[in-house]
Scaffold this active site. Structure first.
Site, PDB file in Angstrom:
ATOM      1  N   LYS A   1       0.843  -1.200   0.000  1.00  0.00           N
ATOM      2  CA  LYS A   1       0.000   0.000   0.000  1.00  0.00           C
ATOM      3  C   LYS A   1       0.879   1.251   0.000  1.00  0.00           C
ATOM      4  CE  LYS A   1      -3.759  -2.544   2.043  1.00  0.00           C
ATOM      5  NZ  LYS A   1      -4.394  -3.083   3.254  1.00  0.00           N
TER       6      LYS A   1
ATOM      7  N   ASP B   1     -11.211   2.511   3.940  1.00  0.00           N
ATOM      8  CA  ASP B   1     -11.574   1.090   3.844  1.00  0.00           C
ATOM      9  C   ASP B   1     -13.101   0.927   3.768  1.00  0.00           C
ATOM     10  OD1 ASP B   1      -9.646  -0.854   3.599  1.00  0.00           O
ATOM     11  OD2 ASP B   1      -9.194  -0.981   5.742  1.00  0.00           O
TER      12      ASP B   1
ATOM     13  N   GLN C   1      -4.687  -1.905   9.482  1.00  0.00           N
ATOM     14  CA  GLN C   1      -4.590  -3.230   8.872  1.00  0.00           C
ATOM     15  C   GLN C   1      -5.215  -4.276   9.802  1.00  0.00           C
ATOM     16  OE1 GLN C   1      -3.266  -3.749   5.710  1.00  0.00           O
ATOM     17  NE2 GLN C   1      -4.001  -5.846   5.937  1.00  0.00           N
TER      18      GLN C   1
END
Ligand code: NDP
Length: 293
Positions: A53, A120, A97
């Site tokens: 990322k 997200d 994460q």
């Protein structure tokens, strides 16, 4: 039957090129999109995703911050870091994460991220907006699957779509996107899971079959309707003593067995995986653009 390969790597590359141009245009207006990724602990797969990322951010000209915290970090400490990022004007997207160590409550952490920076799209506010049909951000993997269909010219309107798997990150939101009004939607959607009776009968009805189960080669040839379009989100590591690494990645669909029955299929790797990261970058860009609105 000749089966079309839906090349996620290529489509994700095209999206990244478009994004790089949009990032450059936004920078001319004085805004550099910034993504902060927090990793708690030392899980090797998570470390790899976080690195990817960060690298993609830099490649697209975005600002990237990676915050690595020890496994023993408390929930309170993590929430404080998120608060700091919520207030940081250089950061437009915040991603924690997952999975988190078991002593940290995932829902508390997700709800601490400001919905405007929730790239997200796991915050209940953004989940609700997506289901209501007026999304701010779309969750990355489901949005990537929808883009694969749109950019491969697969018509979804009026089609029988079957999604196998009902997780909050793939199955449920994919079903929600396919049933929305408009391009990439308007399908008649069935959502199947481990309690579904006679799964094969259900999947054989699918003109579009989307699989997110997490079991190697789970969908066999006899479960596929001839001419179906298949999107395989599964990412399963299987032993492969003949290969250099000793393992390889396979999907949830028995690719070799179904590839001459279906009309189109995504490979694993190189299908859904690359799209997820491209859509995350797209959300970060949108979050940055929104600060100008
Ligand atoms: P989860 O484990 O959260 O969910 C799996 C789903 O599959 C559940 O809904 C479960 O049903 C269902 N299932 C399990 N066994 C069966 C069965 N025998 N018949 C029918 N349904 C079954 O998985 P995720 O959604 O998180 O991930 C699915 C796969 O996608 C994994 O391989 C994962 O690695 C991959 N993935 C890939 C991403 C990418 O970027 N390419 C991103 C995210 C995930 P029930 O709810 O009843 O238990």
């Amino acid at each position: 039957m000749a089966c079309m390969l839906i090349d996620g790597k290529k489509i994700a590359g095209e999206i990244q090129e478009e994004l790089a141009q949009e990032v450059a245009a936004l920078k001319e207006k004085g805004v550099t999109p910034g993504l902060a990724v927090i990793l708690v602990g030392e899980d090797p797969a998570s470390q790899m995703y976080v690195q990817m990322k960060g690298r993609t951010c830099k490649k697209l000209g975005m600002h990237s911050e990676t915050i690595i915290l020890p496994d023993a970090t408390t929930e309170q400490e993590l929430l404080q870091r998120i608060d700091g990022l919520n207030a940081d004007p250089r950061i437009h997207g915040i991603l924690v994460q997952l999975p988190l160590p078991s002593h940290i409550r995932e829902d508390r952490v997700i709800e601490a991220i400001h919905p405007d920076k929730d790239v997200d799209a796991f915050h209940p506010y953004n989940v609700g907006r997506m289901f209501a049909g007026s999304p701010s951000f779309l969750p990355a993997t489901p949005a990537g699957i929808q883009q694969l269909l749109l950019r491969s010219g697969v018509e979804t309107a009026g089609k029988r779509a079957v999604v196998v798997g009902r997780s909050n990150i793939v199955g449920k939101p994919v079903a929600a996107l396919l049933m929305q009004k408009g391009p990439g939607g308007d399908a008649t959607v069935t959502l199947a899971h481990s309690r579904t009776r006679d799964l094969g009968q259900v999947t054989r009805e699918a003109e579009i079959l989307i699989v997110a189960v997490g079991k190697a080669n789970f969908i066999s040839r006899d479960m596929v309707r001839p001419g179906a379009v298949i999107i395989d989100a599964g990412t399963n590591k299987v032993d492969d003593p003949g290969s250099e690494k000793g393992y390889r990645w396979v999907g949830d669909v028995d690719f070799e067995a179904v590839k001459d029955v279906c009309a189109a299929i995504t490979p694993v790797p190189g299908g859904v995986g690359p799209m997820t990261i491209a859509m995350l970058m797209s959300n970060t860009l949108r979050a940055a653009e929104n600060t100008l609105a």
